[in-house]
Design a protein around this motif. Structure first.
Motif, mmCIF file in Angstrom:
data_model
loop_
_atom_site.group_PDB
_atom_site.id
_atom_site.type_symbol
_atom_site.label_atom_id
_atom_site.label_comp_id
_atom_site.label_asym_id
_atom_site.label_seq_id
_atom_site.Cartn_x
_atom_site.Cartn_y
_atom_site.Cartn_z
ATOM 1 N N LYS A 60 -11.301 1.710 0.161
ATOM 2 C CA LYS A 60 -11.657 0.800 1.261
ATOM 3 C C LYS A 60 -11.082 1.230 2.610
ATOM 4 O O LYS A 60 -11.605 0.861 3.646
ATOM 5 C CB LYS A 60 -11.248 -0.629 0.917
ATOM 6 C CG LYS A 60 -9.797 -0.909 0.967
ATOM 7 C CD LYS A 60 -9.531 -2.392 0.944
ATOM 8 C CE LYS A 60 -8.075 -2.607 1.260
ATOM 9 N NZ LYS A 60 -7.503 -3.804 0.819
ATOM 10 N N PHE B 39 -14.296 -1.909 -3.363
ATOM 11 C CA PHE B 39 -14.908 -1.683 -4.682
ATOM 12 C C PHE B 39 -15.516 -2.965 -5.245
ATOM 13 O O PHE B 39 -16.602 -2.953 -5.827
ATOM 14 C CB PHE B 39 -13.826 -1.111 -5.617
ATOM 15 C CG PHE B 39 -14.092 -1.316 -7.080
ATOM 16 C CD1 PHE B 39 -15.153 -0.680 -7.698
ATOM 17 C CD2 PHE B 39 -13.268 -2.139 -7.846
ATOM 18 C CE1 PHE B 39 -15.405 -0.867 -9.053
ATOM 19 C CE2 PHE B 39 -13.512 -2.332 -9.188
ATOM 20 C CZ PHE B 39 -14.589 -1.704 -9.802
ATOM 21 N N ARG C 83 -7.912 6.898 4.574
ATOM 22 C CA ARG C 83 -7.552 7.422 3.256
ATOM 23 C C ARG C 83 -8.787 8.013 2.544
ATOM 24 O O ARG C 83 -8.676 8.960 1.777
ATOM 25 C CB ARG C 83 -6.902 6.328 2.406
ATOM 26 C CG ARG C 83 -5.489 5.979 2.903
ATOM 27 C CD ARG C 83 -4.908 4.793 2.176
ATOM 28 N NE ARG C 83 -4.643 5.041 0.771
ATOM 29 C CZ ARG C 83 -3.565 5.624 0.278
ATOM 30 N NH1 ARG C 83 -2.617 6.026 1.099
ATOM 31 N NH2 ARG C 83 -3.393 5.786 -1.018
ATOM 32 N N LYS D 81 -6.111 11.039 -9.277
ATOM 33 C CA LYS D 81 -6.649 10.642 -10.582
ATOM 34 C C LYS D 81 -8.138 10.947 -10.656
ATOM 35 O O LYS D 81 -8.650 11.306 -11.706
ATOM 36 C CB LYS D 81 -6.364 9.162 -10.837
ATOM 37 C CG LYS D 81 -4.869 8.904 -10.944
ATOM 38 C CD LYS D 81 -4.516 7.493 -11.244
ATOM 39 C CE LYS D 81 -3.019 7.283 -11.152
ATOM 40 N NZ LYS D 81 -2.477 7.336 -9.786
ATOM 41 N N PHE E 294 -14.331 4.932 -5.045
ATOM 42 C CA PHE E 294 -14.351 3.917 -3.990
ATOM 43 C C PHE E 294 -12.994 3.880 -3.298
ATOM 44 O O PHE E 294 -11.944 3.957 -3.955
ATOM 45 C CB PHE E 294 -14.673 2.532 -4.574
ATOM 46 C CG PHE E 294 -16.084 2.442 -5.054
ATOM 47 C CD1 PHE E 294 -17.081 1.950 -4.224
ATOM 48 C CD2 PHE E 294 -16.428 2.902 -6.305
ATOM 49 C CE1 PHE E 294 -18.400 1.899 -4.646
ATOM 50 C CE2 PHE E 294 -17.739 2.867 -6.751
ATOM 51 C CZ PHE E 294 -18.733 2.362 -5.921
ATOM 52 N N GLN F 190 0.820 -1.221 0.000
ATOM 53 C CA GLN F 190 0.000 0.000 0.000
ATOM 54 C C GLN F 190 0.841 1.252 0.000
ATOM 55 O O GLN F 190 0.433 2.288 0.507
ATOM 56 C CB GLN F 190 -0.935 -0.007 1.190
ATOM 57 C CG GLN F 190 -2.040 -1.003 0.971
ATOM 58 C CD GLN F 190 -3.136 -0.857 1.977
ATOM 59 O OE1 GLN F 190 -2.999 -0.174 2.970
ATOM 60 N NE2 GLN F 190 -4.237 -1.529 1.724
ATOM 61 N N SER G 131 1.775 4.205 -1.600
ATOM 62 C CA SER G 131 1.288 4.933 -2.758
ATOM 63 C C SER G 131 1.780 6.371 -2.730
ATOM 64 O O SER G 131 1.190 7.258 -3.282
ATOM 65 C CB SER G 131 -0.233 4.890 -2.798
ATOM 66 O OG SER G 131 -0.731 5.303 -1.560
ATOM 67 N N PRO H 150 -5.030 0.075 -8.412
ATOM 68 C CA PRO H 150 -5.040 -0.609 -7.116
ATOM 69 C C PRO H 150 -3.679 -0.572 -6.413
ATOM 70 O O PRO H 150 -2.670 -0.217 -7.023
ATOM 71 C CB PRO H 150 -5.407 -2.057 -7.485
ATOM 72 C CG PRO H 150 -5.126 -2.197 -8.922
ATOM 73 C CD PRO H 150 -5.126 -0.834 -9.542
HETATM 74 C C1 LIG Z 1 -2.320 3.278 -5.444
HETATM 75 S S1 LIG Z 1 -3.513 3.868 -4.370
HETATM 76 C C2 LIG Z 1 -4.538 4.854 -5.418
HETATM 77 C C3 LIG Z 1 -3.994 6.220 -5.722
HETATM 78 C C4 LIG Z 1 -5.023 7.102 -6.418
HETATM 79 N N1 LIG Z 1 -5.526 6.484 -7.614
HETATM 80 C C5 LIG Z 1 -4.468 8.475 -6.779
HETATM 81 O O1 LIG Z 1 -4.048 8.679 -7.903
HETATM 82 O O2 LIG Z 1 -4.471 9.363 -5.916
HETATM 83 C C6 LIG Z 1 -4.502 2.469 -4.121
HETATM 84 C C7 LIG Z 1 -5.669 2.728 -3.192
HETATM 85 O O3 LIG Z 1 -6.602 1.683 -3.381
HETATM 86 C C8 LIG Z 1 -7.191 1.353 -2.141
HETATM 87 N N2 LIG Z 1 -7.764 0.000 -2.310
HETATM 88 C C9 LIG Z 1 -7.114 -1.181 -2.348
HETATM 89 N N3 LIG Z 1 -7.981 -2.194 -2.547
HETATM 90 C C10 LIG Z 1 -9.199 -1.634 -2.658
HETATM 91 C C11 LIG Z 1 -10.506 -2.162 -2.876
HETATM 92 N N4 LIG Z 1 -10.714 -3.478 -3.023
HETATM 93 N N5 LIG Z 1 -11.553 -1.305 -2.918
HETATM 94 C C12 LIG Z 1 -11.353 0.023 -2.784
HETATM 95 N N6 LIG Z 1 -10.139 0.583 -2.555
HETATM 96 C C13 LIG Z 1 -9.076 -0.232 -2.505
HETATM 97 C C14 LIG Z 1 -6.027 1.454 -1.184
HETATM 98 O O4 LIG Z 1 -6.469 1.610 0.137
HETATM 99 C C15 LIG Z 1 -5.313 2.689 -1.724
HETATM 100 O O5 LIG Z 1 -5.768 3.846 -1.111
#
Ligand SMILES: C[S@@+](CC[C@H](N)C(=O)[O-])C[C@H]1O[C@@H](n2cnc3c(N)ncnc32)[C@H](O)[C@@H]1O
Length: 504
Positions: A287, A315, A291, A260, A285, A22, A24, A334
């Motif tokens: 989780k 999600f 965050r 994004k 979405f 995680q 990120s 993800p």
């Molecule tokens: C790489 S980060 C996303 C960064 C974001 N797209 C941005 O550009 O700011 C991945 C995120 O996905 C969330 N995540 C992981 N599995 C998930 C799921 N099954 N459903 C929703 N969120 C999820 C994590 O908690 C984390 O905050």
């Protein structure tokens, strides 16, 4: 002791995040996040300094600790070891690798315990340096002559994008640029020419600019007003590739902190002829509840709260095709290993360490002492393999779920990983899936996926799997449809993006 206790919590948090894939953001962001989360009183700057250094030297410190025997003798209380492994690691770091070579605390049993091992720890450090053929461990981590080259692990460019959602007819995008030009007076032709006070206009993403990382922007009014947003260039690729319009309904499946998501919103609602849309058209979405709070804040700052709803939860469970039958496009970013972000130097140093170890092992093949190291090396590789296998299976599930929305025509999958396991191989597994095939999904071709970006997907990954079933040109087309960015070399984080599309 408070300093080491607080730093242990933070280091533990960083370790957990890395294990969960995680990571990120930068290490600095993670440290600040955890300082806030644990409401720590110690100055976060001091914690960051020690955690950053410990993280860099961690593989070596662990080796030294193991060989010195310090972990085997920890006194126990009610059957439990009295001192934590990471606290010991922090103390040993300061004793062996800090400038003062001292543990920064008064009299304390843990300090006495570590000092009891001082001679053995020092001896193991000397042995390790001899083995790695380096004068000091910094050379093993950073590579030779690194200090002379002036290179460090910070990103080479800070990327900022103008947020059209916070621009108006009276204060259009151009006026924000005019403001920026007052601070950044010299325009350069390439990001690698950026120096303090200069600005680069990006050629791939509209309204994106590169400035020097040392130039403070977070105190600028434009930033405070949400008119500019800091976002790495590669991280801007997914929204640009998806290129949604005002008529789309979009899901961002893994949204926090929301860079994004708000970028997608800027394509949909930030056009010249702004329409007063006050209904939700983007479903985000996340989780992780903590965050998700940041996501909500970011959406508000970016000025698109009315059009984006934030859903806290998984999600793949919350977002069912029945509940969102009219979704036309999706962004899936993800959790991943973060190997593209988490310090190029760290990745390089691990590789270098492995190479050195291999060389060393070959030279000393006959020495019995080397056998445990071979085992260790093997274990580390296996650890990474297992972790990547877990991550890629999760990533596959997330994208496959996204492909089940009946009206979806285009979706973008991305990671900030450099590993093919999380990138091309996830794409390949999806293409091999029967349901995905039946639903008609294919990799979008280069012409709609930032065609002028030069670094594309790894074609050998596709050829290896599809050699017998697909023509060579099709493998090349698919690899060409993918985008890769290398950390630092391409002006920011390491990144991967691919777009799937279908005709309905
Ligand atoms: C790489 S980060 C996303 C960064 C974001 N797209 C941005 O550009 O700011 C991945 C995120 O996905 C969330 N995540 C992981 N599995 C998930 C799921 N099954 N459903 C929703 N969120 C999820 C994590 O908690 C984390 O905050």
């Amino acid at each position: 002791m408070n300093f080491y206790r607080d730093s242990t919590w933070v280091l533990e948090y960083v370790e957990q995040q890395e294990a969960k894939g995680q990571i990120s953001g930068s290490l600095q962001t993670l440290v600040l996040q955890s300082c806030k989360r644990f409401k720590l009183k110690t100055n976060p700057k001091h914690i960051y300094a020690v955690v950053d250094s410990c993280w860099k030297y961690k593989p070596y410190l662990e080796k030294i600790m193991k060989k010195s025997g310090i972990l085997e003798d920890i006194p126990k209380k009610k059957g439990q070891p009295m001192y934590q492994r990471l606290t010991l690691l922090l103390l040993i770091h300061d004793l062996l690798l800090s400038k003062s070579k001292r543990i920064q605390m008064g009299k304390h049993p843990i300090k006495s315990y570590v000092l009891k091992y001082k001679t053995r720890l020092n001896a193991e450090l000397v042995k390790l340096k001899l083995k790695l053929k380096v004068k000091d461990l910094a050379t093993a981590v950073d590579g030779p002559d690194d200090s002379e080259s002036g290179e460090d692990d910070a990103p080479p460019v800070r990327w900022i994008r103008i947020n059209p959602l916070r621009c108006t007819k009276d204060k259009p995008v151009e006026s924000v640029l005019e403001e920026l030009k007052k601070k950044f007076t010299k325009r350069v032709d390439h990001w690698n020419q950026i120096v303090s006070g200069s600005i680069y206009y990006d050629e791939f993403i509209p309204h994106l600019y590169g400035i020097h990382p040392r130039d403070k922007i977070t105190s600028h009014e434009l930033y405070k007003q949400g008119r500019i947003i800091i976002q790495d260039r590669a991280s801007c690729f997914p929204a640009h590739i998806l290129n949604p319009t005002i008529n789309d309904v979009i899901i961002d499946g893994c949204a926090a902190p929301g860079n994004k998501t708000t970028h997608v919103a800027s394509y949909m609602f930030g056009g010249e002829e702004k329409q007063d849309i006050s209904h939700v058209q983007i479903h985000a979405f996340e989780k992780d509840p903590e965050r998700a709070k940041i996501l909500t804040k970011m959406v508000k700052i970016a000025g698109c709260s009315k059009q984006i709803d934030v859903n806290v939860g998984d999600f793949t469970k919350l977002a069912t095709p029945e509940n969102f039958p009219n979704v036309s496009g999706l962004i899936l970013d993800p959790s991943c290993s973060g190997s593209g972000i988490f310090g190029r130097k760290y990745v390089d140093s691990l590789n270098r360490q492995r190479q050195l170890q291999k060389k060393q092992q070959q030279q000393q093949q006959d020495e019995e002492e080397e056998i445990p190291d071979e085992q260790e090396d093997y274990d580390k590789k296996e650890d990474l393999k297992t972790r990547l296998a877990k991550l890629s299976s999760f990533q596959f599930q997330v994208v496959k779920h996204a492909m089940g929305f009946p009206d979806a025509k285009r979706l973008v999958y991305s990671t900030c990983s450099i590993h093919a396991e999380e990138n091309e191989r996830v794409v390949i597994d999806l293409l091999l899936d029967k349901k995905v095939q039946e639903a008609g999904w294919r990799v979008a071709s280069r012409d709609s996926v930032i065609p002028n970006w030069p670094r594309r997907g790894l074609v050998d990954e596709f050829k290896e799997v599809f050699r017998d079933t697909a023509k060579e040109e099709e493998c090349e087309r698919m690899a060409d449809g993918c985008i890769r960015a290398l950390p630092r070399d391409d002006g920011g984080i390491g990144f991967f993006a691919v777009c799937f599309e279908r005709d309905l």
